[in-house]
Design a protein around this motif. Structure first.
Motif, PDB file in Angstrom:
ATOM      1  N   GLY A 142      26.111 -56.185   0.049  1.00  0.00           N
ATOM      2  CA  GLY A 142      26.177 -57.260   0.807  1.00  0.00           C
ATOM      3  C   GLY A 142      26.707 -58.283   0.179  1.00  0.00           C
ATOM      4  O   GLY A 142      27.217 -58.274  -0.833  1.00  0.00           O
ATOM      5  N   THR A 143      26.501 -59.335   1.008  1.00  0.00           N
ATOM      6  CA  THR A 143      27.266 -60.618   0.575  1.00  0.00           C
ATOM      7  C   THR A 143      26.171 -61.323  -0.536  1.00  0.00           C
ATOM      8  O   THR A 143      25.222 -61.295  -0.091  1.00  0.00           O
ATOM      9  CB  THR A 143      27.705 -61.479   1.610  1.00  0.00           C
ATOM     10  OG1 THR A 143      26.797 -61.653   2.493  1.00  0.00           O
ATOM     11  CG2 THR A 143      28.889 -60.990   2.080  1.00  0.00           C
ATOM     12  N   PRO A 144      26.644 -62.122  -1.386  1.00  0.00           N
ATOM     13  CA  PRO A 144      25.609 -62.901  -2.151  1.00  0.00           C
ATOM     14  C   PRO A 144      24.783 -63.902  -1.707  1.00  0.00           C
ATOM     15  O   PRO A 144      25.572 -64.439  -0.945  1.00  0.00           O
ATOM     16  CB  PRO A 144      26.412 -63.160  -3.610  1.00  0.00           C
ATOM     17  CG  PRO A 144      27.867 -62.975  -2.894  1.00  0.00           C
ATOM     18  CD  PRO A 144      27.937 -62.206  -1.951  1.00  0.00           C
ATOM     19  N   HIS A 145      23.734 -63.992  -1.860  1.00  0.00           N
ATOM     20  CA  HIS A 145      23.101 -65.328  -1.648  1.00  0.00           C
ATOM     21  C   HIS A 145      22.639 -65.969  -2.704  1.00  0.00           C
ATOM     22  O   HIS A 145      22.028 -65.737  -3.722  1.00  0.00           O
ATOM     23  CB  HIS A 145      21.596 -64.927  -1.039  1.00  0.00           C
ATOM     24  CG  HIS A 145      21.033 -66.049  -0.331  1.00  0.00           C
ATOM     25  ND1 HIS A 145      21.191 -66.982   0.466  1.00  0.00           N
ATOM     26  CD2 HIS A 145      19.544 -66.574  -0.863  1.00  0.00           C
ATOM     27  CE1 HIS A 145      20.463 -67.964   0.724  1.00  0.00           C
ATOM     28  NE2 HIS A 145      19.372 -67.735  -0.092  1.00  0.00           N
ATOM     29  N   LEU A 146      23.191 -67.176  -2.666  1.00  0.00           N
ATOM     30  CA  LEU A 146      23.085 -68.109  -4.133  1.00  0.00           C
ATOM     31  C   LEU A 146      22.004 -69.331  -3.529  1.00  0.00           C
ATOM     32  O   LEU A 146      21.955 -69.891  -2.408  1.00  0.00           O
ATOM     33  CB  LEU A 146      24.183 -68.798  -4.419  1.00  0.00           C
ATOM     34  CG  LEU A 146      25.043 -68.030  -5.329  1.00  0.00           C
ATOM     35  CD1 LEU A 146      25.555 -66.750  -4.615  1.00  0.00           C
ATOM     36  CD2 LEU A 146      26.489 -68.701  -5.630  1.00  0.00           C
ATOM     37  N   GLN A 147      21.081 -69.634  -4.501  1.00  0.00           N
ATOM     38  CA  GLN A 147      20.119 -70.819  -4.206  1.00  0.00           C
ATOM     39  C   GLN A 147      20.414 -71.678  -5.333  1.00  0.00           C
ATOM     40  O   GLN A 147      20.025 -71.474  -6.585  1.00  0.00           O
ATOM     41  CB  GLN A 147      18.681 -70.333  -4.373  1.00  0.00           C
ATOM     42  CG  GLN A 147      17.629 -71.148  -4.534  1.00  0.00           C
ATOM     43  CD  GLN A 147      17.532 -71.989  -3.157  1.00  0.00           C
ATOM     44  OE1 GLN A 147      17.244 -71.625  -2.168  1.00  0.00           O
ATOM     45  NE2 GLN A 147      17.755 -73.159  -3.314  1.00  0.00           N
ATOM     46  N   PHE A 148      21.033 -72.831  -5.021  1.00  0.00           N
ATOM     47  CA  PHE A 148      21.017 -73.870  -5.942  1.00  0.00           C
ATOM     48  C   PHE A 148      20.014 -74.674  -6.452  1.00  0.00           C
ATOM     49  O   PHE A 148      19.315 -75.277  -5.447  1.00  0.00           O
ATOM     50  CB  PHE A 148      22.313 -74.944  -5.428  1.00  0.00           C
ATOM     51  CG  PHE A 148      23.654 -74.166  -5.344  1.00  0.00           C
ATOM     52  CD1 PHE A 148      24.347 -73.545  -6.170  1.00  0.00           C
ATOM     53  CD2 PHE A 148      24.388 -74.151  -4.033  1.00  0.00           C
ATOM     54  CE1 PHE A 148      25.499 -73.021  -6.187  1.00  0.00           C
ATOM     55  CE2 PHE A 148      25.569 -73.429  -3.743  1.00  0.00           C
ATOM     56  CZ  PHE A 148      26.400 -72.890  -4.802  1.00  0.00           C
ATOM     57  N   ILE A 149      19.556 -74.797  -7.569  1.00  0.00           N
ATOM     58  CA  ILE A 149      18.419 -75.563  -7.954  1.00  0.00           C
ATOM     59  C   ILE A 149      18.994 -76.652  -8.847  1.00  0.00           C
ATOM     60  O   ILE A 149      19.594 -76.697  -9.973  1.00  0.00           O
ATOM     61  CB  ILE A 149      17.565 -74.720  -9.043  1.00  0.00           C
ATOM     62  CG1 ILE A 149      17.300 -73.468  -8.335  1.00  0.00           C
ATOM     63  CG2 ILE A 149      16.108 -75.332  -9.295  1.00  0.00           C
ATOM     64  CD1 ILE A 149      16.373 -73.303  -7.176  1.00  0.00           C
ATOM     65  N   MET A 150      18.876 -77.869  -8.323  1.00  0.00           N
ATOM     66  CA  MET A 150      19.439 -78.959  -8.841  1.00  0.00           C
ATOM     67  C   MET A 150      18.663 -80.265  -9.359  1.00  0.00           C
ATOM     68  O   MET A 150      17.513 -80.174  -8.783  1.00  0.00           O
ATOM     69  CB  MET A 150      20.447 -79.593  -7.692  1.00  0.00           C
ATOM     70  CG  MET A 150      21.443 -78.853  -6.804  1.00  0.00           C
ATOM     71  SD  MET A 150      22.495 -78.365  -7.625  1.00  0.00           S
ATOM     72  CE  MET A 150      23.685 -79.859  -7.889  1.00  0.00           C
ATOM     73  N   GLY A 151      18.934 -80.543 -10.489  1.00  0.00           N
ATOM     74  CA  GLY A 151      18.248 -81.657 -11.114  1.00  0.00           C
ATOM     75  C   GLY A 151      17.273 -81.135 -12.167  1.00  0.00           C
ATOM     76  O   GLY A 151      16.294 -81.913 -12.700  1.00  0.00           O
ATOM     77  N   VAL A 152      17.432 -79.801 -12.826  1.00  0.00           N
ATOM     78  CA  VAL A 152      16.597 -79.408 -14.013  1.00  0.00           C
ATOM     79  C   VAL A 152      17.187 -80.053 -15.162  1.00  0.00           C
ATOM     80  O   VAL A 152      18.297 -79.816 -15.291  1.00  0.00           O
ATOM     81  CB  VAL A 152      16.411 -77.830 -13.830  1.00  0.00           C
ATOM     82  CG1 VAL A 152      15.632 -77.526 -15.227  1.00  0.00           C
ATOM     83  CG2 VAL A 152      15.626 -77.410 -12.849  1.00  0.00           C
ATOM     84  N   GLY A 153      16.226 -80.631 -15.834  1.00  0.00           N
ATOM     85  CA  GLY A 153      16.855 -81.300 -17.172  1.00  0.00           C
ATOM     86  C   GLY A 153      17.486 -80.189 -18.214  1.00  0.00           C
ATOM     87  O   GLY A 153      16.986 -78.982 -18.192  1.00  0.00           O
ATOM     88  N   GLY A 154      18.745 -80.367 -18.645  1.00  0.00           N
ATOM     89  CA  GLY A 154      19.519 -79.246 -19.234  1.00  0.00           C
ATOM     90  C   GLY A 154      20.361 -78.759 -18.619  1.00  0.00           C
ATOM     91  O   GLY A 154      21.107 -77.806 -19.084  1.00  0.00           O
ATOM     92  N   SER A 155      20.623 -78.804 -17.205  1.00  0.00           N
ATOM     93  CA  SER A 155      21.271 -78.094 -16.445  1.00  0.00           C
ATOM     94  C   SER A 155      22.086 -79.093 -15.416  1.00  0.00           C
ATOM     95  O   SER A 155      22.024 -80.369 -15.767  1.00  0.00           O
ATOM     96  CB  SER A 155      20.675 -77.103 -15.505  1.00  0.00           C
ATOM     97  OG  SER A 155      19.632 -77.605 -14.675  1.00  0.00           O
ATOM     98  N   MET A 156      22.692 -78.840 -14.203  1.00  0.00           N
ATOM     99  CA  MET A 156      23.192 -79.554 -13.426  1.00  0.00           C
ATOM    100  C   MET A 156      22.359 -80.596 -12.655  1.00  0.00           C
ATOM    101  O   MET A 156      21.359 -80.263 -12.143  1.00  0.00           O
ATOM    102  CB  MET A 156      23.965 -78.857 -12.104  1.00  0.00           C
ATOM    103  CG  MET A 156      24.808 -79.479 -11.338  1.00  0.00           C
ATOM    104  SD  MET A 156      26.476 -79.952 -12.150  1.00  0.00           S
ATOM    105  CE  MET A 156      27.471 -78.649 -11.946  1.00  0.00           C
TER     106      MET A 156
END
Length: 303
Positions: A180-194
């Protein structure tokens, strides 16, 4: 294929860390979780992202509602959810976490084969969570997880915290021929990441693999801005819930159902339609319904 106008709403009810002293309605028990899932399904959620909790002695002190990967707790929660949804006449996809942290690989994965959820989380990288502790996802574990999702026909939700995580997700998709096609869940705003900014989200969306579906959540104070940005960029889904954000507005603590209702309202203002559970399965390429179909990949867990 034309872009769908449907928006999937996912509710993340409790996570591993949100405490009742901060958000009194955060669910700890299987009964609390199942009851809130029904409420959220009625409000428009089509996916329920489930963590479980248990009372546990930690460093000589009894912790109430401590993070857990107990198969018994997962099984009780899933069974109660299936029963409660059937009784209420609602449908929702069950998405079980694999984010077990300090637990051994097998403990983080045993509930997948035992309970056969339609979805599970897949965190494709290790990171220094909030610059406070190591959120470990060893390649050994990730290869094992990829094998399990293929074996049991479970849709992985790749949780993307930073730009390199997209490439990591696709590494496991390609190595293990995850269908299948990938499903991506963007988790924004965790300290140490994006950080959770519109520019950063737009950059990440620009790196999406061909045909991928995507959803977005902002942690804490960037919760609303990321919903607005996601809708502006044409997201396929919005993720909300007390796992990611406990406030409805400044100083006002939310409930899970309130956060779902607001996401539904914002999506409608953006002239998007709310995806039903069955439409969500179609968008994600999921061909079975774990709430109804015991013939396809039936659960093997027994008390």
């Amino acid at each position: 294929m034309a872009k769908s106008n449907k928006v999937m709403i996912q509710v993340c009810l409790c996570g591993a860390g949100t405490k009742k002293e901060h958000a009194p309605t955060v669910p700890y028990t299987p009964t609390e979780i199942s009851e809130q899932i029904v409420e959220c399904a009625k409000a428009g959620a089509s996916i329920a992202h489930i963590h479980v909790r248990e009372d546990k002695e930690v460093d000589g002190k009894m912790e109430i509602g401590y993070k857990s990967m107990s198969l018994t707790k997962f099984a009780e929660t899933v069974e109660l959810t299936r029963e409660a949804c059937k009784k209420a006449g609602v449908d929702i996809l069950i998405n079980l976490t694999t984010s077990g942290g300090e637990y051994e690989d097998s403990k983080r994965l045993e509930h997948l084969g035992a309970l056969r959820p339609e979805m599970c989380s897949f965190d494709p990288n290790t990171l220094n969570w909030n610059n406070a502790y190591i959120f470990e996802n060893h390649p050994r574990f990730l290869n094992y997880l990829a094998q399990e999702v293929v074996k049991y026909d479970i849709k992985p939700e790749f949780e993307i915290f930073d730009t390199g995580h997209i490439d990591s997700a696709m590494f496991y998709v390609n190595k293990h021929n995850i269908p299948g096609t990938p499903h991506l869940q963007f988790i924004m705003g965790v300290g140490g990441s994006m950080p959770g900014t519109a520019d950063n989200l737009a950059f990440m969306v620009g790196k999406l693999p061909a045909g991928a579906t995507w959803s977005v959540s902002g942690i804490g104070r960037v919760h609303l801005p990321m919903m607005f940005a996601g809708l502006a960029l044409g997201c396929d889904g919005l993720r909300v819930g007390l796992e990611d954000n406990i406030y409805y507005s400044k100083g006002v603590v939310a409930t899970n159902v309130q956060l779902v209702e607001r996401a539904v309202e914002l999506a409608k203002i953006a002239q998007r339609e709310i995806a039903t559970a069955e439409e969500t399965r179609e968008l994600l390429g999921i061909t079975r319904n774990c709430l109804r179909d015991e013939k396809t990949n039936p659960p093997t867990w027994k008390p």
